[in-house]
Scaffold this active site. Structure first.
Site: not given
Length: 476
Positions: A315, A349, A396
């Site tokens: 992550d 996700c 991101q």
């Protein structure tokens, strides 16, 4: 490769780029379209033009006896030397106004075959000391990603549906909401129940192609316990056959996605649909489940769903190397191709923007390369800008941004190796093992398809243009 060089960029397009950036002193160098061989330095100034935006000054660069000059007084052997000189000094216009070069507007377009050298360049500039200072300057991948973040902040699109009180509990993260104009609308919703057509998901497609028929994806968040039924409603109505999950259910003790599929060899009802898990296989980096979905009491209408769960992606981080992701995408696309009438591939996700955006952009760019060939121009930054206009926040982190470059670079190197091997008639090459096999994808039926950012026959400026001049440049 000089990043402030933008090749065949028109004056109006240069103004558009600089005006959107909205930072006075931002500059770029381009070739003149009206007079081939000429160069133009375009700079955003502090002055306000008649249109109400900041004025862009276009300064012609002349070439005299194989040396570059602005105005004729100072002569330079290369365009780079000229730019560095005026970054220190500034340029006085005929009107008496001074124009200052503070920060370059970097070109992010690169010829696919040259991407390896771009990756090396972006890595190097991260640790290059800035002019006259001992400190490390932030450039390279950070520079490009930071520019994207500033553009993202200027996207003003409605997220009204996700903000409704009735829908707030359906969002895994309260600040990650779907744009209204691209959101997936659930069909057969109860008109009496406000928000019953809502799911935190967006359609995303490659809008850099001018022709139709391009692949469409659905990007969505990981299911909450309260949204599993909505998820399967979306799978059924969209005629999806492939689901790509790029997270584990729990990571570092945090719930990332509830398991929305039944245990192996069992069935479970999810709202109006029954889902069964026929089989589960485990590969090195991922699991593949064969699921089947049918409306309740209508087993004859059952159709297969292939569920690919990638397990080796941390992550907010990235895998150690891109080979595993490329192999995974090959498998996913091979399966999608087995269903010619299939609807969009669903990718998720946890939030549905980081890993989802990264894998989606890699897949889109590989599709472009497969269709246009290794000599096409690609612009990774522009791809991210384009997908962010369809679902906010896609890709991101800077690490994910860099990973896209690395994955595309590896795909190109592997494709080159495969092409070279296939050219060899000698059987000694018959057992060549590649890290991954490029996905077999449909080539566009329309051979005249045009990629918006493609400049055929003109790659990024060759090194010689900066070390040895050609052509003459007249003063404006």
């Amino acid at each position: 490769m000089v990043k402030w060089y933008h090749g065949h960029l028109s004056g109006p397009n240069a103004e558009k780029l600089l005006t959107v950036r909205d930072e006075p002193g931002t500059f770029l160098v381009r070739e003149s379209l009206s007079k081939p061989g000429d160069f133009v330095l375009s700079v955003l100034t502090d002055e306000i033009s008649k249109s109400g935006s900041k004025r862009v000054s276009h300064i012609k660069i002349m070439c005299q006896n194989d040396r570059y000059t602005v105005g004729g007084s100072d002569l330079f052997d290369t365009l780079t030397e000229l730019v560095e000189f005026y970054k220190r000094k500034g340029i006085e216009e005929i009107s008496g106004n001074w124009v200052y070069l503070r920060q370059p507007y970097f070109s992010t377009r690169v010829n696919a075959a040259d991407i390896d050298s771009r990756v090396k360049q972006l890595d190097l500039t991260l640790n290059k000391p800035s002019e006259g200072e001992g400190e490390k300057t932030k450039a390279g991948f950070w520079e490009e990603f930071d520019a994207l973040q500033k553009l993202e902040a200027k996207v003003k699109k409605s997220r009204e549906e996700g903000q409704r009180p009735e829908n707030k509990s359906k969002n895994r993260y309260k600040n990650i909401l779907p744009f209204n104009d691209t959101r997936v609308i659930l069909q057969n919703a109860d008109p009496e129940v406000v928000g019953s057509d809502y799911i935190n998901a967006n359609y995303v497609k490659d809008k850099l192609w001018e022709s139709g028929g391009q692949k469409v994806y659905i990007a969505t968040q990981g299911c909450l316990a309260t949204t599993v039924n909505d998820f399967w409603q979306m799978v059924w109505q969209e005629k999806t056959h492939v689901i790509v999950m790029t997270t584990r259910e729990v990571e570092k003790g945090r719930n990332k996605c509830v398991p929305y599929w039944p245990e192996q060899k069992t069935s479970k009802e999810f709202g109006k649909y029954v889902v069964s898990c026929e089989s589960e296989l485990e590969a090195t980096d991922y699991k593949v489940r064969l699921l089947k979905i049918a409306p309740v009491n209508q087993a004859k209408l059952s159709h297969p769903i292939w569920h690919y769960q990638y397990l080796s992606w941390p992550d907010h981080g990235v895998p150690q190397e891109p080979g595993g992701v490329l192999s995974f995408l090959t498998q996913v696309n091979t399966k999608q191709a087995e269903y010619p009438d299939a609807g969009p591939m669903i990718i998720h996700c946890s939030a549905g923007i980081g890993r989802t955006g990264t894998i989606l952009v890699i897949d889109m760019i590989i599709e472009t390369i497969d269709t246009l060939g290794l000599d096409c121009d690609i612009d990774i930054s522009k791809y991210i800008q384009m997908v962010r206009e369809q679902r906010s926040g896609m890709v991101q982190t800077e690490a994910q941004y860099k990973f896209i470059y690395l994955a595309v670079s590896e795909y190109i190197q592997t494709t080159k190796a495969k092409e070279n091997a296939s050219k060899e008639t000698n059987t000694e090459y018959g057992n060549l093992q590649l890290k991954h096999q490029p996905a077999s994808r449909k080539v566009s039926k329309n051979k005249e398809d045009v990629y918006e950012n493609l400049s055929k026959g003109k790659k990024d400026m060759k090194k010689s243009k900066f070390e040895k001049k050609t052509g003459s440049v007249k003063k404006k």
